[in-house]
Structure formats: structure tokens, C-alpha cells
Scaffold this active site. Structure first.
Site, PDB file in Angstrom:
ATOM      1  N   GLU A  34      -1.690  -9.581 -15.376  1.00  0.00           N
ATOM      2  CA  GLU A  34      -2.658 -10.477 -14.967  1.00  0.00           C
ATOM      3  C   GLU A  34      -4.043  -9.998 -15.469  1.00  0.00           C
ATOM      4  O   GLU A  34      -4.239  -8.755 -15.923  1.00  0.00           O
ATOM      5  CB  GLU A  34      -2.847 -10.305 -13.516  1.00  0.00           C
ATOM      6  CG  GLU A  34      -3.912 -10.919 -12.876  1.00  0.00           C
ATOM      7  CD  GLU A  34      -4.092 -11.138 -11.267  1.00  0.00           C
ATOM      8  OE1 GLU A  34      -3.049 -10.485 -10.755  1.00  0.00           O
ATOM      9  OE2 GLU A  34      -5.178 -11.530 -10.650  1.00  0.00           O
ATOM     10  N   ASP A  94     -14.576  -8.003  -8.504  1.00  0.00           N
ATOM     11  CA  ASP A  94     -13.272  -8.580  -8.099  1.00  0.00           C
ATOM     12  C   ASP A  94     -13.225  -8.930  -6.379  1.00  0.00           C
ATOM     13  O   ASP A  94     -12.917  -8.003  -5.795  1.00  0.00           O
ATOM     14  CB  ASP A  94     -12.063  -7.607  -8.608  1.00  0.00           C
ATOM     15  CG  ASP A  94     -10.670  -8.189  -8.191  1.00  0.00           C
ATOM     16  OD1 ASP A  94     -10.674  -9.529  -7.654  1.00  0.00           O
ATOM     17  OD2 ASP A  94      -9.786  -7.990  -8.389  1.00  0.00           O
ATOM     18  N   HIS A 153       3.698 -10.493  -6.401  1.00  0.00           N
ATOM     19  CA  HIS A 153       2.670  -9.375  -6.673  1.00  0.00           C
ATOM     20  C   HIS A 153       2.951  -8.210  -6.443  1.00  0.00           C
ATOM     21  O   HIS A 153       3.364  -7.826  -5.111  1.00  0.00           O
ATOM     22  CB  HIS A 153       1.393  -9.844  -6.043  1.00  0.00           C
ATOM     23  CG  HIS A 153       0.317  -9.421  -6.810  1.00  0.00           C
ATOM     24  ND1 HIS A 153       0.058  -8.106  -7.060  1.00  0.00           N
ATOM     25  CD2 HIS A 153      -0.754 -10.050  -7.215  1.00  0.00           C
ATOM     26  CE1 HIS A 153      -1.052  -8.065  -7.924  1.00  0.00           C
ATOM     27  NE2 HIS A 153      -1.691  -9.329  -8.020  1.00  0.00           N
ATOM     28  N   GLU A 184      -5.551 -16.926  -3.505  1.00  0.00           N
ATOM     29  CA  GLU A 184      -5.486 -15.548  -3.075  1.00  0.00           C
ATOM     30  C   GLU A 184      -6.860 -15.416  -2.411  1.00  0.00           C
ATOM     31  O   GLU A 184      -7.492 -14.341  -2.348  1.00  0.00           O
ATOM     32  CB  GLU A 184      -5.434 -14.518  -4.040  1.00  0.00           C
ATOM     33  CG  GLU A 184      -4.149 -14.496  -4.838  1.00  0.00           C
ATOM     34  CD  GLU A 184      -4.221 -13.495  -6.028  1.00  0.00           C
ATOM     35  OE1 GLU A 184      -3.125 -12.843  -5.919  1.00  0.00           O
ATOM     36  OE2 GLU A 184      -5.278 -13.339  -6.786  1.00  0.00           O
ATOM     37  N   TYR A 224      -0.891  -2.595  -5.852  1.00  0.00           N
ATOM     38  CA  TYR A 224      -1.787  -1.927  -6.465  1.00  0.00           C
ATOM     39  C   TYR A 224      -1.859  -0.686  -6.860  1.00  0.00           C
ATOM     40  O   TYR A 224      -2.774  -0.013  -7.498  1.00  0.00           O
ATOM     41  CB  TYR A 224      -3.161  -2.430  -5.740  1.00  0.00           C
ATOM     42  CG  TYR A 224      -3.210  -3.709  -5.376  1.00  0.00           C
ATOM     43  CD1 TYR A 224      -3.282  -4.747  -6.419  1.00  0.00           C
ATOM     44  CD2 TYR A 224      -3.232  -4.189  -4.203  1.00  0.00           C
ATOM     45  CE1 TYR A 224      -3.543  -6.093  -5.989  1.00  0.00           C
ATOM     46  CE2 TYR A 224      -3.491  -5.426  -3.755  1.00  0.00           C
ATOM     47  CZ  TYR A 224      -3.466  -6.454  -4.728  1.00  0.00           C
ATOM     48  OH  TYR A 224      -3.551  -7.852  -4.446  1.00  0.00           O
ATOM     49  N   HIS A 284     -12.729 -12.302  -4.257  1.00  0.00           N
ATOM     50  CA  HIS A 284     -12.117 -13.990  -4.314  1.00  0.00           C
ATOM     51  C   HIS A 284     -13.261 -14.812  -3.307  1.00  0.00           C
ATOM     52  O   HIS A 284     -13.376 -14.264  -2.211  1.00  0.00           O
ATOM     53  CB  HIS A 284     -10.668 -13.960  -3.967  1.00  0.00           C
ATOM     54  CG  HIS A 284      -9.800 -13.014  -4.852  1.00  0.00           C
ATOM     55  ND1 HIS A 284      -8.595 -13.043  -4.779  1.00  0.00           N
ATOM     56  CD2 HIS A 284     -10.331 -12.497  -6.111  1.00  0.00           C
ATOM     57  CE1 HIS A 284      -8.110 -12.477  -5.852  1.00  0.00           C
ATOM     58  NE2 HIS A 284      -9.285 -11.882  -6.529  1.00  0.00           N
ATOM     59  N   HIS A 303     -11.153 -13.503 -11.733  1.00  0.00           N
ATOM     60  CA  HIS A 303     -11.057 -12.431 -12.688  1.00  0.00           C
ATOM     61  C   HIS A 303     -11.702 -12.811 -14.257  1.00  0.00           C
ATOM     62  O   HIS A 303     -12.302 -11.994 -14.688  1.00  0.00           O
ATOM     63  CB  HIS A 303      -9.694 -11.907 -12.847  1.00  0.00           C
ATOM     64  CG  HIS A 303      -9.017 -11.522 -11.570  1.00  0.00           C
ATOM     65  ND1 HIS A 303      -8.022 -10.763 -11.530  1.00  0.00           N
ATOM     66  CD2 HIS A 303      -9.598 -11.254 -10.548  1.00  0.00           C
ATOM     67  CE1 HIS A 303      -7.596 -10.583 -10.439  1.00  0.00           C
ATOM     68  NE2 HIS A 303      -8.921 -10.704  -9.692  1.00  0.00           N
ATOM     69  N   ARG A 357       0.672  -1.042  -0.165  1.00  0.00           N
ATOM     70  CA  ARG A 357      -0.053  -0.171  -0.004  1.00  0.00           C
ATOM     71  C   ARG A 357       1.006   1.312  -0.142  1.00  0.00           C
ATOM     72  O   ARG A 357       0.326   2.246   0.193  1.00  0.00           O
ATOM     73  CB  ARG A 357      -1.021   0.204   1.158  1.00  0.00           C
ATOM     74  CG  ARG A 357      -2.033  -0.931   1.264  1.00  0.00           C
ATOM     75  CD  ARG A 357      -3.118  -1.150   2.255  1.00  0.00           C
ATOM     76  NE  ARG A 357      -3.856  -2.368   2.373  1.00  0.00           N
ATOM     77  CZ  ARG A 357      -3.258  -3.320   3.063  1.00  0.00           C
ATOM     78  NH1 ARG A 357      -1.980  -3.063   3.837  1.00  0.00           N
ATOM     79  NH2 ARG A 357      -3.808  -4.293   3.207  1.00  0.00           N
ATOM     80  N   HIS A 406      -3.482 -17.570 -10.853  1.00  0.00           N
ATOM     81  CA  HIS A 406      -4.283 -17.374  -9.393  1.00  0.00           C
ATOM     82  C   HIS A 406      -5.557 -18.104  -9.550  1.00  0.00           C
ATOM     83  O   HIS A 406      -6.484 -17.995 -10.132  1.00  0.00           O
ATOM     84  CB  HIS A 406      -4.599 -15.943  -9.324  1.00  0.00           C
ATOM     85  CG  HIS A 406      -3.326 -14.953  -9.316  1.00  0.00           C
ATOM     86  ND1 HIS A 406      -3.461 -13.601  -9.355  1.00  0.00           N
ATOM     87  CD2 HIS A 406      -2.246 -15.468  -8.829  1.00  0.00           C
ATOM     88  CE1 HIS A 406      -2.073 -13.018  -9.104  1.00  0.00           C
ATOM     89  NE2 HIS A 406      -1.309 -14.007  -8.646  1.00  0.00           N
ATOM     90  N   HIS A 444      -1.145  -5.896 -12.367  1.00  0.00           N
ATOM     91  CA  HIS A 444      -2.223  -5.716 -13.218  1.00  0.00           C
ATOM     92  C   HIS A 444      -1.978  -4.653 -14.349  1.00  0.00           C
ATOM     93  O   HIS A 444      -1.035  -3.621 -14.044  1.00  0.00           O
ATOM     94  CB  HIS A 444      -3.634  -5.004 -12.119  1.00  0.00           C
ATOM     95  CG  HIS A 444      -3.887  -5.710 -11.037  1.00  0.00           C
ATOM     96  ND1 HIS A 444      -4.868  -5.801 -10.001  1.00  0.00           N
ATOM     97  CD2 HIS A 444      -3.314  -7.246 -10.860  1.00  0.00           C
ATOM     98  CE1 HIS A 444      -4.823  -6.764  -9.302  1.00  0.00           C
ATOM     99  NE2 HIS A 444      -4.053  -7.414  -9.708  1.00  0.00           N
ATOM    100  N   ASP A 487      -6.056 -15.249 -13.863  1.00  0.00           N
ATOM    101  CA  ASP A 487      -6.794 -15.434 -12.552  1.00  0.00           C
ATOM    102  C   ASP A 487      -8.278 -15.950 -12.691  1.00  0.00           C
ATOM    103  O   ASP A 487      -8.934 -15.312 -13.483  1.00  0.00           O
ATOM    104  CB  ASP A 487      -7.013 -14.019 -11.688  1.00  0.00           C
ATOM    105  CG  ASP A 487      -7.476 -14.083 -10.488  1.00  0.00           C
ATOM    106  OD1 ASP A 487      -8.626 -14.794 -10.167  1.00  0.00           O
ATOM    107  OD2 ASP A 487      -6.882 -13.508  -9.544  1.00  0.00           O
TER     108      ASP A 487
END
Ligand SMILES: [Zn+2]
Ligand SMILES: [Zn+2]
Length: 310
Positions: free
Chosen positions: A164, A248, A71, A280, A74, A250, A201, A39, A235, A111, A198
Site C-alpha cells: 500500500e 495518516d 488487510h 476505511e 499493523y 482518514h 495516503h 493488534r 482505499h 504497509h 490509498d
């Protein structure tokens, strides 16, 4: 045939190497990590001792470099039209790629990015298999140019970037397999770019995997567009949102909209064997107080037709 490798995204709290120990304690074959706080823009450089502890942990389990993926944050948006934000994104991607290179991590998942232009209505479905809009095309070109810049700055690196698949919410690119193909075609060094599928996704993006033949057709489309041999990580998440919902979120394996046919197609595909299949999903205690990672991994191995480890 290569083995089916089931893993999970594990925490690095307390030390990077603890993710490897956590994965092996859960009976997993591979792992995904954030190598830093995902983050934040800033990161503290890796210390020599961290790299040493990590390398020792990997050596102790006897994994080769393809069993670990990173990964990235974001915060990265390589598709943004804002030059300043794009420069920051490239810098953050460079930082993560350097960390991966130092740790011997083969691939870093990102992404693709959001073009931030004209947005479709939230409920409007993705138009799959159609040519991208002007704004989308501009975004795809900016992603490729950003990757070119990254590659120019990091000559000779072994770590590759995996783009991804996304659900296509907002102005996010990557919901259509054609987007991923175009980015890789546009970059000057395509061998430094691969893909990450994924399952949550692709289903939420609208790729219907609800029967064995439909799931097979989706993977065939991916293979024809992008090449499944370029998929270096998968994923494996179930999806809270229905097919085409563009949500999105999971879900635990078998509890969402993906369906057994989706997971079977992915787990059993000969071109995806030997690739890290990463969960995930939420970590809290599952049924009978067993960790969810153990429950989900067992379900995936059952669907793949391989013997459960625990
Ligand atoms: Zn993912
Ligand atoms: Zn997701």
C-alpha cells in the site's frame, strides 16, 4: 467496461461471514476484512466451520474472489533491520496469507514497512521522485527479501500481497511510487506482488490531486512507475491532513483535503474499473442517522457517475 465496485472495511466481530452480510446490507459491492485481531501477534487457526460459513456467505452474494481483500496487522514490519522482529513479521504475514488462501481471498494488503534508520525531521516534506536514501534502499531490499522468503515458504499459493502507498511518516517506506516499483522489481516472483493505492495516503504524502489535470498526472506517474494494472485494490478515503502533511488520518468523502478531482480520477480510470474501492472511514452514525458507509458510498457513486444503489 467492468463495473465500479464500492465497498468498505467491515467488522468480523461475531464471525468472519458477518462482514459479507454487513457489506451487502449496506448495499456495497465488495469488502475488506481483518481475518483476525489486527493488534495481536498470535491468532487462533481458522476452524472448518468458519471457512464453511464464509464460503456460503460469498456464494450467497455471488461475488468472485477479487471482491474481497484482507488487510494484515499493523504489527508487520518487513523492512526492519532487527532480524528477530523481521522473522516475526514474516511469520505473521505467512499466517495471514495462509488464512486468505483458505478463505479464497485473492489479495492481502500490507504497509511496506519502516526502515527504522535515520529519520527526517517530522515537518520535513517527503522528497518525491528522488532516489531513495541509503537507509531507505536497505529497507526496500529487506522488504523484497522478506517477500522472497514468504514466497519460498508458501509455494503455489494464489493469494497475492498488495503493497500500500503510505503517507511517509517516521521512516515508513512507500510514500514514493518508486519505492513500490523497486520492491516489485527486486522480488523473484513479482507476479505474487501487487499494489493498493490509498487516496488519503497519496495526498498526505504530497502527491497533488487538487485539480483534474494534477490528479490525472499523479495516476499517470503511478502507471509509468508501477503499472495501474498491478493495483488490485484501492482505499478511497478523504484526508484530514493537507497535501504533503504526512498525517495518516482518514476523513469522510468530500470533507477532507483530497477533493472531488482526486476521487473522480481514481473512480473513473479505465485501468482501475472493476477493482475493489474500499472505504476505511469512521463508522459512527452519519447525517440523518444514516450509516456513514451508506453516505460515503453514495457520494463515491455520484462522483463516479454511476447510479446509487440506495
Ligand atoms: Zn489504507
Ligand atoms: Zn490510512
Amino acid at each position: 467496461m467492468p463495473p465500479v465496485l464500492i465497498g468498505s472495511h467491515c467488522s468480523i466481530a461475531g464471525g468472519l461471514h458477518l462482514a459479507i452480510e454487513e457489506a451487502t446490507r449496506l448495499g456495497l459491492d465488495c469488502v475488506q476484512v481483518f481475518t483476525k485481531n489486527q493488534r495481536r501477534w498470535a491468532s487462533t487457526p481458522l476452524h472448518r466451520d468458519e471457512i464453511k460459513a464464509w464460503t456460503q456467505a460469498i456464494t450467497a452474494v455471488g461475488w468472485d474472489r477479487s471482491r474481497v481483500v484482507s488487510h494484515n496487522s499493523y504489527l508487520v514490519n518487513l523492512a526492519t533491520p532487527d532480524a528477530c522482529a523481521r522473522a516475526r513479521s514474516i511469520a505473521l504475514q505467512r499466517d495471514e496469507t495462509e488464512r486468505c488462501e483458505a478463505l479464497g481471498i485473492a489479495a492481502c494488503v500490507i504497509h511496506p514497512g519502516a526502515h527504522l534508520g535515520a529519520q527526517r525531521k517530522p515537518r520535513e516534506p517527503n522528497r518525491l521522485g528522488e532516489p531513495p536514501s541509503t537507509d531507505e534502499l536497505d529497507g526496500l531490499r529487506r522488504i523484497a527479501a522478506s517477500l522472497d522468503e514468504l514466497h519460498r515458504q508458501l509455494k503455489g499459493f494464489r493469494t497475492i500481497t498488495l503493497l500500500e502507498t503510505t503517507v511517509g511518516s517516521g521512516t515508513n517506506l512507500g510514500y514514493d511510487f518508486g519505492h513500490l516499483r523497486m520492491i516489485r522489481e527486486l522480488v523473484r516472483a513479482p507476479e505474487r506482488v501487487g499494489f493498493c493505492i490509498d487516496t488519503c495516503h497519496i495526498v498526505a504524502a504530497g502527491h497533488d490531486c487538487s485539480t483534474p489535470s494534477r490528479a490525472k498526472a499523479v495516476l499517470e506517474r503511478f502507471d509509468a512507475e508501477c503499472g495501474l494494472d498491478q493495483v488490485h485494490a484501492v482505499h478511497v478515503n478523504d484526508s484530514v491532513g493537507a497535501c504533503g502533511s504526512r498525517v495518516d488520518r482518514h476523513e469522510h468523502i468530500g470533507h477532507g483535503a483530497c477533493g472531488a478531482s482526486c476521487f473522480r480520477a481514481v473512480l473513473k480510470h479505465p485501468k482501475l474499473r472493476g477493482r475493489p474501492m474500499i472505504l476505511e472511514t469512521a463508522k459512527e452514525a452519519g447525517p440523518a442517522d444514516e450509516p456513514w458507509d451508506i453516505v460515503n458510498a453514495r457520494e463515491l457513486r455520484r462522483l463516479a457517475g454511476v447510479r446509487a444503489k440506495r
